[in-house]
Design an enzyme around this catalytic site. Structure first.
Site, PDB file in Angstrom:
ATOM      1  N   LYS A 260       0.865  -1.185   0.000  1.00 30.67           N
ATOM      2  CA  LYS A 260       0.000   0.000   0.000  1.00 30.67           C
ATOM      3  C   LYS A 260       0.890   1.220   0.000  1.00 30.67           C
ATOM      4  O   LYS A 260       2.027   1.161   0.482  1.00 30.67           O
ATOM      5  CB  LYS A 260      -0.873   0.026   1.251  1.00 30.67           C
ATOM      6  CG  LYS A 260      -2.102   0.871   1.113  1.00 30.67           C
ATOM      7  CD  LYS A 260      -3.166   0.082   0.395  1.00 30.67           C
ATOM      8  CE  LYS A 260      -4.420   0.884   0.163  1.00 30.67           C
ATOM      9  NZ  LYS A 260      -5.531  -0.014  -0.178  1.00 30.67           N
TER      10      LYS A 260
ATOM     11  N   ASP B 138      -7.023   4.229  -4.323  1.00 33.44           N
ATOM     12  CA  ASP B 138      -7.658   4.079  -3.008  1.00 33.44           C
ATOM     13  C   ASP B 138      -8.293   5.446  -2.712  1.00 33.44           C
ATOM     14  O   ASP B 138      -8.561   6.194  -3.657  1.00 33.44           O
ATOM     15  CB  ASP B 138      -6.617   3.673  -1.946  1.00 33.44           C
ATOM     16  CG  ASP B 138      -7.252   3.165  -0.653  1.00 33.44           C
ATOM     17  OD1 ASP B 138      -7.664   1.995  -0.605  1.00 33.44           O
ATOM     18  OD2 ASP B 138      -7.362   3.946   0.323  1.00 33.44           O
TER      19      ASP B 138
HETATM   20  P1  NDP Z   1     -12.942   7.662  -2.408  1.00 29.88           P
HETATM   21  O1  NDP Z   1     -11.899   8.683  -2.215  1.00 29.88           O
HETATM   22  O2  NDP Z   1     -13.510   7.448  -3.752  1.00 29.88           O
HETATM   23  O3  NDP Z   1     -14.162   7.940  -1.415  1.00 29.88           O
HETATM   24  C1  NDP Z   1     -13.987   7.999  -0.047  1.00 29.88           C
HETATM   25  C2  NDP Z   1     -15.309   8.289   0.629  1.00 29.88           C
HETATM   26  O4  NDP Z   1     -15.158   8.115   2.035  1.00 29.88           O
HETATM   27  C3  NDP Z   1     -15.759   9.741   0.441  1.00 29.88           C
HETATM   28  O5  NDP Z   1     -17.159   9.791   0.464  1.00 29.88           O
HETATM   29  C4  NDP Z   1     -15.172  10.431   1.657  1.00 29.88           C
HETATM   30  O6  NDP Z   1     -15.847  11.607   2.052  1.00 29.88           O
HETATM   31  C5  NDP Z   1     -15.306   9.356   2.713  1.00 29.88           C
HETATM   32  N1  NDP Z   1     -14.224   9.491   3.705  1.00 29.88           N
HETATM   33  C6  NDP Z   1     -12.897   9.361   3.490  1.00 29.88           C
HETATM   34  N2  NDP Z   1     -12.190   9.599   4.606  1.00 29.88           N
HETATM   35  C7  NDP Z   1     -13.089   9.884   5.539  1.00 29.88           C
HETATM   36  C8  NDP Z   1     -12.976  10.216   6.908  1.00 29.88           C
HETATM   37  N3  NDP Z   1     -11.784  10.294   7.521  1.00 29.88           N
HETATM   38  N4  NDP Z   1     -14.135  10.415   7.587  1.00 29.88           N
HETATM   39  C9  NDP Z   1     -15.334  10.324   6.962  1.00 29.88           C
HETATM   40  N5  NDP Z   1     -15.508  10.030   5.664  1.00 29.88           N
HETATM   41  C10 NDP Z   1     -14.402   9.814   4.966  1.00 29.88           C
HETATM   42  O7  NDP Z   1     -12.296   6.309  -1.834  1.00 29.88           O
HETATM   43  P2  NDP Z   1     -12.738   4.781  -2.114  1.00 29.88           P
HETATM   44  O8  NDP Z   1     -14.194   4.687  -2.301  1.00 29.88           O
HETATM   45  O9  NDP Z   1     -11.829   4.253  -3.159  1.00 29.88           O
HETATM   46  O10 NDP Z   1     -12.301   4.089  -0.737  1.00 29.88           O
HETATM   47  C11 NDP Z   1     -13.199   3.944   0.354  1.00 29.88           C
HETATM   48  C12 NDP Z   1     -12.723   2.824   1.265  1.00 29.88           C
HETATM   49  O11 NDP Z   1     -12.675   1.598   0.529  1.00 29.88           O
HETATM   50  C13 NDP Z   1     -11.320   2.993   1.853  1.00 29.88           C
HETATM   51  O12 NDP Z   1     -11.291   2.397   3.134  1.00 29.88           O
HETATM   52  C14 NDP Z   1     -10.445   2.177   0.912  1.00 29.88           C
HETATM   53  O13 NDP Z   1      -9.258   1.745   1.538  1.00 29.88           O
HETATM   54  C15 NDP Z   1     -11.382   1.006   0.631  1.00 29.88           C
HETATM   55  N6  NDP Z   1     -11.131   0.232  -0.580  1.00 29.88           N
HETATM   56  C16 NDP Z   1     -11.008   0.830  -1.805  1.00 29.88           C
HETATM   57  C17 NDP Z   1     -10.820   0.065  -2.929  1.00 29.88           C
HETATM   58  C18 NDP Z   1     -10.741   0.651  -4.286  1.00 29.88           C
HETATM   59  O14 NDP Z   1     -10.589  -0.105  -5.241  1.00 29.88           O
HETATM   60  N7  NDP Z   1     -10.859   1.953  -4.453  1.00 29.88           N
HETATM   61  C19 NDP Z   1     -10.667  -1.394  -2.838  1.00 29.88           C
HETATM   62  C20 NDP Z   1     -10.894  -1.937  -1.517  1.00 29.88           C
HETATM   63  C21 NDP Z   1     -11.091  -1.137  -0.446  1.00 29.88           C
HETATM   64  P3  NDP Z   1     -15.213  13.045   1.732  1.00 29.88           P
HETATM   65  O15 NDP Z   1     -15.321  13.211   0.260  1.00 29.88           O
HETATM   66  O16 NDP Z   1     -16.055  13.998   2.511  1.00 29.88           O
HETATM   67  O17 NDP Z   1     -13.779  12.987   2.203  1.00 29.88           O
HETATM   68  O1  2IT Z   2      -7.766  -1.723  -0.615  1.00 28.37           O
HETATM   69  C1  2IT Z   2      -7.702  -2.215  -1.761  1.00 28.37           C
HETATM   70  O2  2IT Z   2      -7.872  -3.415  -1.977  1.00 28.37           O
HETATM   71  C2  2IT Z   2      -7.477  -1.295  -2.891  1.00 28.37           C
HETATM   72  N1  2IT Z   2      -7.394  -0.081  -2.682  1.00 28.37           N
HETATM   73  C3  2IT Z   2      -7.329  -1.833  -4.285  1.00 28.37           C
HETATM   74  C4  2IT Z   2      -5.920  -2.301  -4.530  1.00 28.37           C
HETATM   75  C5  2IT Z   2      -5.605  -2.688  -5.948  1.00 28.37           C
HETATM   76  O3  2IT Z   2      -4.408  -2.953  -6.183  1.00 28.37           O
HETATM   77  O4  2IT Z   2      -6.471  -2.752  -6.798  1.00 28.37           O
END
Ligand code: NDP
Ligand code: 2IT
Length: 449
Positions: A129, A169
């Site tokens: 990561k 992420d």
């Molecule tokens: P995005 O940046 O697209 O969206 C994040 C969302 O979460 C936004 O709505 C944001 O609100 C909110 N958020 C982020 N930080 C905080 C905080 N500290 N407190 C409250 N709300 C918060 O990110 P993703 O959707 O890609 O990621 C979301 C989660 O999923 C993370 O935990 C990530 O590690 C996990 N994840 C992502 C993957 C991927 O492929 N993208 C794969 C697997 C897991 P705001 O806009 O107001 O900050």
């Molecule tokens: O938390 C996760 O699994 C991710 N942000 C996606 C990682 C990836 O390599 O697609």
């Protein structure tokens, strides 16, 4: 926190000393060690070989300076990270996060979780990561691009399609991956498509990658519900976050016949008992990159916007935390249970606090931990690597079918391990054990590494 046996407790003490002040990493390690308690009773060789302690130590940790120039000409500085945790199963693989809360402890916990998650997919990918404390909010396109270019100017030397393959992420999506890819290509003079995943389709990205994490969470939820002869059809669903994972979880849950009644961002949540308007939500959040309050403003009557409120107060049968770590605590869990929640699946990484997980499990709520439930994103990244390696591109239908098969496999591995260790339906235990065993066995087969 439940106690560990004395050997694991001593090992945990050494992890604490070696990684001072990294609370999120400590939390992630403790949860895995709790699950391994049962394993070491049956297989003392995992303790005797020292493999558990080695699995808790990253292979490599990179911390670097990211200088960039903002639109006013001022020089700005951020810190970059890449924790290459484990490459026993394949190249280091995992996303990059841009958020002001990023520090080594956050990236290390995410890389640790990623290692087991990637193992659970059954695909040949190691765990890593990275990210930066850069805050993308309020930055211009030009600033984002220059920041990405500066980051890659340092990070490129550690990457490679067979070495380390980042993706997105929080705060990093297709746009940022494009800028990172462009800079990697300029520096190395190689169109090495498999060095990053989550690329746009014009840059040899994969269909379904954008949708994959959210879709996978919903697929995993369906498998959990099926063990109780239930489905999502007709359920009310509450989702936290409104970013990449949340939006596509909302889309897929709606396709499956559920009504998604609420979602949030870091300033508030919207509640719409008749169901969210997906067209407007995607327009405001994905295309315009606006706040959720803007969705509420345009939606008008029929939607309630609660600034600063807890989305978990909204009654629903299914809850999908898709925002960030430790966003669902004991009070939230009590409220959800009181409101009759049946299943909780983590789209985010470690969004539920340990005490809240205990409450759900004691109450008999189906609970899918992130390293299983959100594995669809990285799994589809591995499918993107496959397509890049063979200079191929697959249709949406075929790729989604592959994702569905992988999520079925992830569910199966967790369920089987939980059953084997006498705790059927405990997906936390099952995910930790099945993920650990695959990584540990691959490490042992490679000697002392
Ligand atoms: P995005 O940046 O697209 O969206 C994040 C969302 O979460 C936004 O709505 C944001 O609100 C909110 N958020 C982020 N930080 C905080 C905080 N500290 N407190 C409250 N709300 C918060 O990110 P993703 O959707 O890609 O990621 C979301 C989660 O999923 C993370 O935990 C990530 O590690 C996990 N994840 C992502 C993957 C991927 O492929 N993208 C794969 C697997 C897991 P705001 O806009 O107001 O900050
Ligand atoms: O938390 C996760 O699994 C991710 N942000 C996606 C990682 C990836 O390599 O697609």
């Amino acid at each position: 926190m439940p106690r560990l046996n004395s050997a694991l407790q001593a090992l945990y003490g050494r992890v604490l000393r070696r990684n001072p002040g990294e609370a999120e990493f400590h939390q992630a390690v403790h949860e895995v060690l709790e699950s391994l308690d049962l394993v070491t009773m049956r297989h003392p060789e995992y303790l005797e070989s020292g493999i558990i302690e080695r699995i808790c130590e990253p292979e490599r940790q990179i911390i670097f300076r990211i200088p960039w120039v903002d639109d006013s000409g001022k020089v700005r500085i951020n810190r970059g990270f890449r924790v290459e945790f484990n490459s026993a199963l394949g190249p280091f693989k995992g996303g990059m996060r841009f958020h002001p809360s990023v520090y080594l402890g956050v990236i290390k916990f995410l890389a640790f979780e990623q290692t087991f998650k990637n193992a659970l997919t059954g695909l040949p990918i190691g765990g890593a990561k990275g990210g930066s404390d850069f805050d993308p909010k309020g930055k211009s396109e030009g600033e984002i691009m220059r920041f990405c270019q500066s980051l890659m100017t340092e990070l490129y030397r550690y990457l490679g399609e067979h070495t380390d393959v980042p993706a997105g992420d929080i705060g990093v999506g297709e746009r940022e991956i494009g800028y990172l890819f462009g800079q990697y290509k300029r520096i190395t003079n190689r169109f090495e498509s498999g060095v990053l995943t989550g690329k746009g389709l014009s840059l040899s990205g994969s269909t379904v990658r954008k949708e994959a994490t959210g879709y996978g969470v919903v697929m995993f939820t369906e498998h959990m519900l099926a063990t109780r002869n239930k489905t999502l059809d007709g359920c009310r669903v509450v989702v936290s976050g409104s970013g990449n994972v949340a939006l596509y979880a909302i889309q897929k849950a709606t396709q499956m016949g559920a009504t998604v009644v609420a979602c949030s961002d870091s300033t508030g949540y919207v509640h719409e008992p008749k169901g969210l308007d997906l067209d407007l939500l995607f327009q405001v959040k994905e295309h315009e990159r606006q706040r959720l309050s803007e969705y509420a403003r345009r939606r008008g009557r029929g939607v309630e916007y609660v600034e600063g409120g807890r989305v978990w107060n909204v009654p629903a049968e299914v809850a999908l935390p898709c925002a960030t770590e430790n966003e669902l605590d004991v009070e939230d869990a009590k409220q959800l249970i009181e409101n009759g929640v049946v299943a909780v699946a983590e789209g985010a990484n470690m969004p539920t606090t340990p005490a809240a997980i205990d409450l759900f499990q004691e109450a008999g709520v189906l609970f899918g931990p992130g390293k299983a439930a959100n594995a669809g994103g990285v799994a589809t990244s591995a499918l993107e690597m496959q397509q890049n390696a063979s200079r191929d591109s697959w249709s949406f239908e075929y790729t989604e079918q592959r994702l569905a098969e992988i999520m079925e496999g992830v569910h199966e591995r967790c369920a089987t391990a939980a059953e084997r260790y006498g705790r059927p339906g405990d997906y936390v235990l099952g995910a930790n054990i099945a993920g650990f065993m695959r990584v540990a066995d691959a490490m042992l087969a490679q000697g002392v590494i």
